[in-house]
Design a protein around this motif. Structure first.
Motif, PDB file in Angstrom:
ATOM      1  N   TYR A 101     -38.838  33.568 -17.495  1.00 56.77           N
ATOM      2  CA  TYR A 101     -39.028  31.992 -17.902  1.00 56.77           C
ATOM      3  C   TYR A 101     -38.771  32.076 -19.409  1.00 56.77           C
ATOM      4  O   TYR A 101     -39.336  32.730 -20.164  1.00 56.77           O
ATOM      5  CB  TYR A 101     -40.458  31.855 -17.570  1.00 56.77           C
ATOM      6  N   PRO A 102     -38.171  31.161 -19.967  1.00 57.48           N
ATOM      7  CA  PRO A 102     -37.542  31.052 -21.282  1.00 57.48           C
ATOM      8  C   PRO A 102     -38.822  31.218 -22.027  1.00 57.48           C
ATOM      9  O   PRO A 102     -39.854  30.311 -22.198  1.00 57.48           O
ATOM     10  CB  PRO A 102     -37.092  29.659 -21.555  1.00 57.48           C
ATOM     11  N   TRP A 103     -39.033  32.063 -23.080  1.00 61.04           N
ATOM     12  CA  TRP A 103     -40.129  32.246 -24.107  1.00 61.04           C
ATOM     13  C   TRP A 103     -40.107  31.017 -25.099  1.00 61.04           C
ATOM     14  O   TRP A 103     -41.544  30.829 -25.271  1.00 61.04           O
ATOM     15  CB  TRP A 103     -39.917  33.602 -25.027  1.00 61.04           C
ATOM     16  N   ARG A 104     -39.239  30.453 -25.306  1.00 64.14           N
ATOM     17  CA  ARG A 104     -39.316  29.170 -26.092  1.00 64.14           C
ATOM     18  C   ARG A 104     -40.057  28.189 -25.655  1.00 64.14           C
ATOM     19  O   ARG A 104     -40.611  27.052 -26.047  1.00 64.14           O
ATOM     20  CB  ARG A 104     -38.053  28.863 -26.525  1.00 64.14           C
TER      21      ARG A 104
END
Length: 223
Positions: free
Chosen positions: A134-137
């Protein structure tokens, strides 16, 4: 009772309380047995009952610690996955990871925000977010928002208990913690019920009666 209340007052007024709050919030993010909610609710209840603690600073440290802890869980999931260790492969733990990963692909933000209020659930969800990529941003601001709302919610419970039982720090702390545990249990049960309903909906199939499936007659084809 008076001696216990005095000890509680001394602990609440100690500057070490802020360090303990921050440390427990961080560790609780990836190690559920550390009861950060209990510390925050009890400290807020005592502060509201007698004063002596900066509640805004306490909440800020709890929120920052929670965000750091959640991101540590995310990093652990990212680096080790969810199957490397034997305890991760236990049926119930593996099933929890599978459910979290399935839900993350559909509605990641509500899951990450809601899981912060469930001690074991937040670790599972955040590790799954890391393992799933899942995208950390996206995860970082969600973890910050979750930490802030969780800290305000937990402190709010303690403040209510403290105002209700003024000048009784022990009783206010016990009442606040008990209330928080009950609400946490309710949230966990409601979440589990909604998850089961969603799983049943996903597994549902349309059953076509056998007598409805037949080869079309030449007349029907011509018509």
């Amino acid at each position: 009772m008076d001696i216990i209340n005095e000890l509680i007052l001394q602990a609440a007024a100690s500057p070490w309380l802020y360090l303990v709050m921050f440390a427990t919030a961080v560790i609780d993010g990836f190690f559920p047995p550390i009861p950060s909610e209990t510390v925050l609710v009890a400290a807020a209840a005592v502060a509201a009952s007698t004063g002596g603690t900066n509640l805004w600073l306490l909440c800020a440290l709890a929120a920052i610690g929670a965000m750091i802890g959640d991101n540590i869980a995310y990093a652990i999931g990212r680096s080790v996955g969810t199957t490397r260790f034997a305890w991760m492969r236990r049926p119930r733990v593996a099933a929890a990871f599978a459910r979290a990963q399935s839900t993350l692909t559909r509605s990641g933000a509500p899951l990450i925000l809601g899981a912060r209020y469930i001690p074991v659930g937040r670790v599972v969800v955040n590790m799954s977010a890391g393992a799933l990529g899942y995208p950390w941003r996206r995860f970082l601001p969600l973890s910050a928002l979750a930490g802030i709302t969780w800290a305000l919610y937990s402190a709010g419970i303690g403040i209510l208990a403290g105002h209700w039982l003024e000048d009784q720090p022990l009783l206010s702390a016990v009442l606040g913690v008990a209330f928080a545990l009950v609400i946490g249990l309710i949230i966990d049960r409601v979440t589990a019920f909604r998850r089961r309903r969603r799983a049943l909906a996903d597994d549902a199939v349309i059953v076509v009666p056998a007598d409805a499936v037949r080869e079309a007659s030449p007349a029907e084809v011509a018509g």
